[in-house]
Write a protein that holds these residues in place. Structure first.
Motif, PDB file in Angstrom:
ATOM      1  N   ARG A  62     152.040  61.887  36.011  1.00 19.13           N
ATOM      2  CA  ARG A  62     153.079  62.916  35.907  1.00 19.13           C
ATOM      3  C   ARG A  62     154.441  62.383  35.510  1.00 19.13           C
ATOM      4  NH1 ARG A  62     152.117  67.740  40.015  1.00 19.13           N
ATOM      5  NH2 ARG A  62     153.549  68.725  38.609  1.00 19.13           N
ATOM      6  N   ALA A  63     154.806  61.206  35.930  1.00 20.93           N
ATOM      7  CA  ALA A  63     156.145  60.689  35.654  1.00 20.93           C
ATOM      8  C   ALA A  63     156.406  60.585  34.160  1.00 20.93           C
ATOM      9  CB  ALA A  63     156.331  59.338  36.323  1.00 20.93           C
ATOM     10  N   SER A  64     155.364  60.414  33.355  1.00 18.51           N
ATOM     11  CA  SER A  64     155.577  60.250  31.919  1.00 18.51           C
ATOM     12  C   SER A  64     155.496  61.548  31.125  1.00 18.51           C
ATOM     13  CB  SER A  64     154.566  59.305  31.317  1.00 18.51           C
ATOM     14  OG  SER A  64     153.774  58.665  32.187  1.00 18.51           O
ATOM     15  N   LEU A  65     155.132  62.639  31.769  1.00 20.76           N
ATOM     16  CA  LEU A  65     154.976  63.904  31.052  1.00 20.76           C
ATOM     17  C   LEU A  65     156.062  64.896  31.452  1.00 20.76           C
ATOM     18  CD1 LEU A  65     151.136  64.499  31.436  1.00 20.76           C
ATOM     19  CD2 LEU A  65     152.336  63.683  29.417  1.00 20.76           C
ATOM     20  N   PRO A  66     156.513  65.719  30.510  1.00 21.10           N
ATOM     21  CA  PRO A  66     157.449  66.781  30.870  1.00 21.10           C
ATOM     22  C   PRO A  66     156.804  67.726  31.886  1.00 21.10           C
ATOM     23  CG  PRO A  66     157.240  66.580  28.480  1.00 21.10           C
ATOM     24  CD  PRO A  66     156.195  65.693  29.096  1.00 21.10           C
ATOM     25  N   ARG A  67     157.583  68.181  32.851  1.00 18.15           N
ATOM     26  CA  ARG A  67     157.054  69.008  33.943  1.00 18.15           C
ATOM     27  C   ARG A  67     156.330  70.257  33.431  1.00 18.15           C
ATOM     28  NH1 ARG A  67     156.039  69.341  39.008  1.00 18.15           N
ATOM     29  NH2 ARG A  67     156.544  71.171  40.202  1.00 18.15           N
ATOM     30  N   ALA A  68     156.920  70.948  32.467  1.00 11.80           N
ATOM     31  CA  ALA A  68     156.292  72.166  31.955  1.00 11.80           C
ATOM     32  C   ALA A  68     154.924  71.853  31.361  1.00 11.80           C
ATOM     33  CB  ALA A  68     157.188  72.825  30.913  1.00 11.80           C
ATOM     34  N   GLY A  69     154.814  70.736  30.666  1.00 10.24           N
ATOM     35  CA  GLY A  69     153.538  70.344  30.079  1.00 10.24           C
ATOM     36  C   GLY A  69     152.501  70.017  31.132  1.00 10.24           C
ATOM     37  N   GLN A  70     152.928  69.336  32.192  1.00  9.66           N
ATOM     38  CA  GLN A  70     152.019  68.981  33.277  1.00  9.66           C
ATOM     39  C   GLN A  70     151.396  70.229  33.878  1.00  9.66           C
ATOM     40  OE1 GLN A  70     154.375  67.088  36.253  1.00  9.66           O
ATOM     41  NE2 GLN A  70     155.355  65.737  34.779  1.00  9.66           N
ATOM     42  N   LEU A  71     152.263  71.189  34.193  1.00 12.78           N
ATOM     43  CA  LEU A  71     151.783  72.405  34.843  1.00 12.78           C
ATOM     44  C   LEU A  71     150.882  73.211  33.924  1.00 12.78           C
ATOM     45  CD1 LEU A  71     154.958  73.496  36.818  1.00 12.78           C
ATOM     46  CD2 LEU A  71     152.924  72.336  37.672  1.00 12.78           C
ATOM     47  N   ALA A  72     151.205  73.254  32.646  1.00 11.63           N
ATOM     48  CA  ALA A  72     150.365  73.984  31.696  1.00 11.63           C
ATOM     49  C   ALA A  72     148.976  73.360  31.639  1.00 11.63           C
ATOM     50  CB  ALA A  72     151.012  73.995  30.315  1.00 11.63           C
ATOM     51  N   VAL A  73     148.918  72.043  31.551  1.00  9.34           N
ATOM     52  CA  VAL A  73     147.634  71.338  31.471  1.00  9.34           C
ATOM     53  C   VAL A  73     146.804  71.605  32.726  1.00  9.34           C
ATOM     54  CG1 VAL A  73     146.558  69.050  31.439  1.00  9.34           C
ATOM     55  CG2 VAL A  73     148.494  69.545  29.928  1.00  9.34           C
ATOM     56  N   ILE A  74     147.392  71.396  33.871  1.00 11.48           N
ATOM     57  CA  ILE A  74     146.656  71.545  35.131  1.00 11.48           C
ATOM     58  C   ILE A  74     146.219  72.990  35.334  1.00 11.48           C
ATOM     59  CG2 ILE A  74     146.853  71.408  37.644  1.00 11.48           C
ATOM     60  CD1 ILE A  74     148.686  68.943  37.187  1.00 11.48           C
ATOM     61  N   ARG A  75     147.090  73.933  35.053  1.00 15.92           N
ATOM     62  CA  ARG A  75     146.717  75.351  35.214  1.00 15.92           C
ATOM     63  C   ARG A  75     145.592  75.744  34.259  1.00 15.92           C
ATOM     64  NH1 ARG A  75     152.885  77.317  35.862  1.00 15.92           N
ATOM     65  NH2 ARG A  75     152.998  77.056  38.124  1.00 15.92           N
ATOM     66  N   LEU A  76     145.678  75.300  33.025  1.00 13.28           N
ATOM     67  CA  LEU A  76     144.611  75.620  32.067  1.00 13.28           C
ATOM     68  C   LEU A  76     143.284  75.019  32.505  1.00 13.28           C
ATOM     69  CD1 LEU A  76     146.571  75.259  28.719  1.00 13.28           C
ATOM     70  CD2 LEU A  76     145.349  77.320  29.488  1.00 13.28           C
ATOM     71  N   TRP A  77     143.299  73.778  32.965  1.00 12.59           N
ATOM     72  CA  TRP A  77     142.059  73.149  33.409  1.00 12.59           C
ATOM     73  C   TRP A  77     141.496  73.834  34.654  1.00 12.59           C
ATOM     74  CZ3 TRP A  77     143.757  67.405  32.633  1.00 12.59           C
ATOM     75  CH2 TRP A  77     143.527  67.035  31.297  1.00 12.59           C
ATOM     76  N   MET A  78     142.351  74.195  35.602  1.00  8.50           N
ATOM     77  CA  MET A  78     141.851  74.869  36.803  1.00  8.50           C
ATOM     78  C   MET A  78     141.262  76.235  36.443  1.00  8.50           C
ATOM     79  SD  MET A  78     141.957  72.781  39.279  1.00  8.50           S
ATOM     80  CE  MET A  78     141.378  73.938  40.499  1.00  8.50           C
ATOM     81  N   LEU A  79     141.937  76.966  35.567  1.00 10.46           N
ATOM     82  CA  LEU A  79     141.398  78.252  35.121  1.00 10.46           C
ATOM     83  C   LEU A  79     140.086  78.036  34.366  1.00 10.46           C
ATOM     84  CD1 LEU A  79     141.711  81.312  34.915  1.00 10.46           C
ATOM     85  CD2 LEU A  79     143.105  80.943  32.858  1.00 10.46           C
ATOM     86  N   GLY A  80     140.050  76.990  33.551  1.00 10.37           N
ATOM     87  CA  GLY A  80     138.826  76.668  32.821  1.00 10.37           C
ATOM     88  C   GLY A  80     137.677  76.337  33.752  1.00 10.37           C
ATOM     89  N   ILE A  81     137.941  75.547  34.783  1.00 11.90           N
ATOM     90  CA  ILE A  81     136.899  75.225  35.769  1.00 11.90           C
ATOM     91  C   ILE A  81     136.404  76.505  36.434  1.00 11.90           C
ATOM     92  CG2 ILE A  81     136.500  74.168  38.042  1.00 11.90           C
ATOM     93  CD1 ILE A  81     138.333  71.851  37.123  1.00 11.90           C
ATOM     94  N   LEU A  82     137.332  77.352  36.829  1.00 13.39           N
ATOM     95  CA  LEU A  82     136.952  78.594  37.494  1.00 13.39           C
ATOM     96  C   LEU A  82     136.081  79.465  36.582  1.00 13.39           C
ATOM     97  CD1 LEU A  82     137.306  80.509  39.939  1.00 13.39           C
ATOM     98  CD2 LEU A  82     139.291  81.429  38.762  1.00 13.39           C
TER      99      LEU A  82
END
Length: 123
Positions: A61-81
């Motif tokens: 996370r320290a190397s990625l912009p916060r907005a990008g981090q959250l977008a990635v994680i949210r998309l993956w969690m929605l994808g898993i679901l």
């Protein structure tokens, strides 16, 4: 606080992955048709890989912009679901219409990977 929730979500997904894998191997192996068992196992495999990927993003996370981090994680969690969840439901219920949801989950997983690439590019 936000980090704690994402780590707990990833930990829960990891635990569910192990439980689903064990359930598939021990309880469903003799009861499901091979095609349905294969669908269930695909759901487990995709959930496992994307849970690990989420952990990687959380650690990086320290190397990625916060907005990008959250977008990635949210998309993956929605994808898993949507992806894994629909495959689990399809395999357990035999309702093939649930397979219509699966591609939307796959799209979320793909978009998550693309969002990771864009986020890394911008970092």
């Amino acid at each position: 606080m936000q980090d704690r929730r994402w780590w707990m979500t990833a930990a829960g997904s990891g635990a569910l992955t192990v439980m689903a894998g064990a359930f598939g191997a021990h309880a469903l192996g003799d009861t499901l048709a091979p095609k349905l068992l294969a669908a269930f196992e695909t759901g487990v495999r995709y959930q496992a890989w994307h849970t690990l990927a989420i952990l990687g993003v959380l650690a990086w996370r320290a190397s990625l912009p916060r907005a990008g981090q959250l977008a990635v994680i949210r998309l993956w969690m929605l994808g898993i679901l949507l992806f894994s969840g629909s495959l689990y439901a399809l395999a357990l219920s035999g309702v093939t219409l649930l397979g219509l949801i699966t591609p939307f989950g796959g799209l979320c997983l793909i978009l998550g990977w693309l969002a990771l690439g864009v986020s890394a590019w911008r970092a």
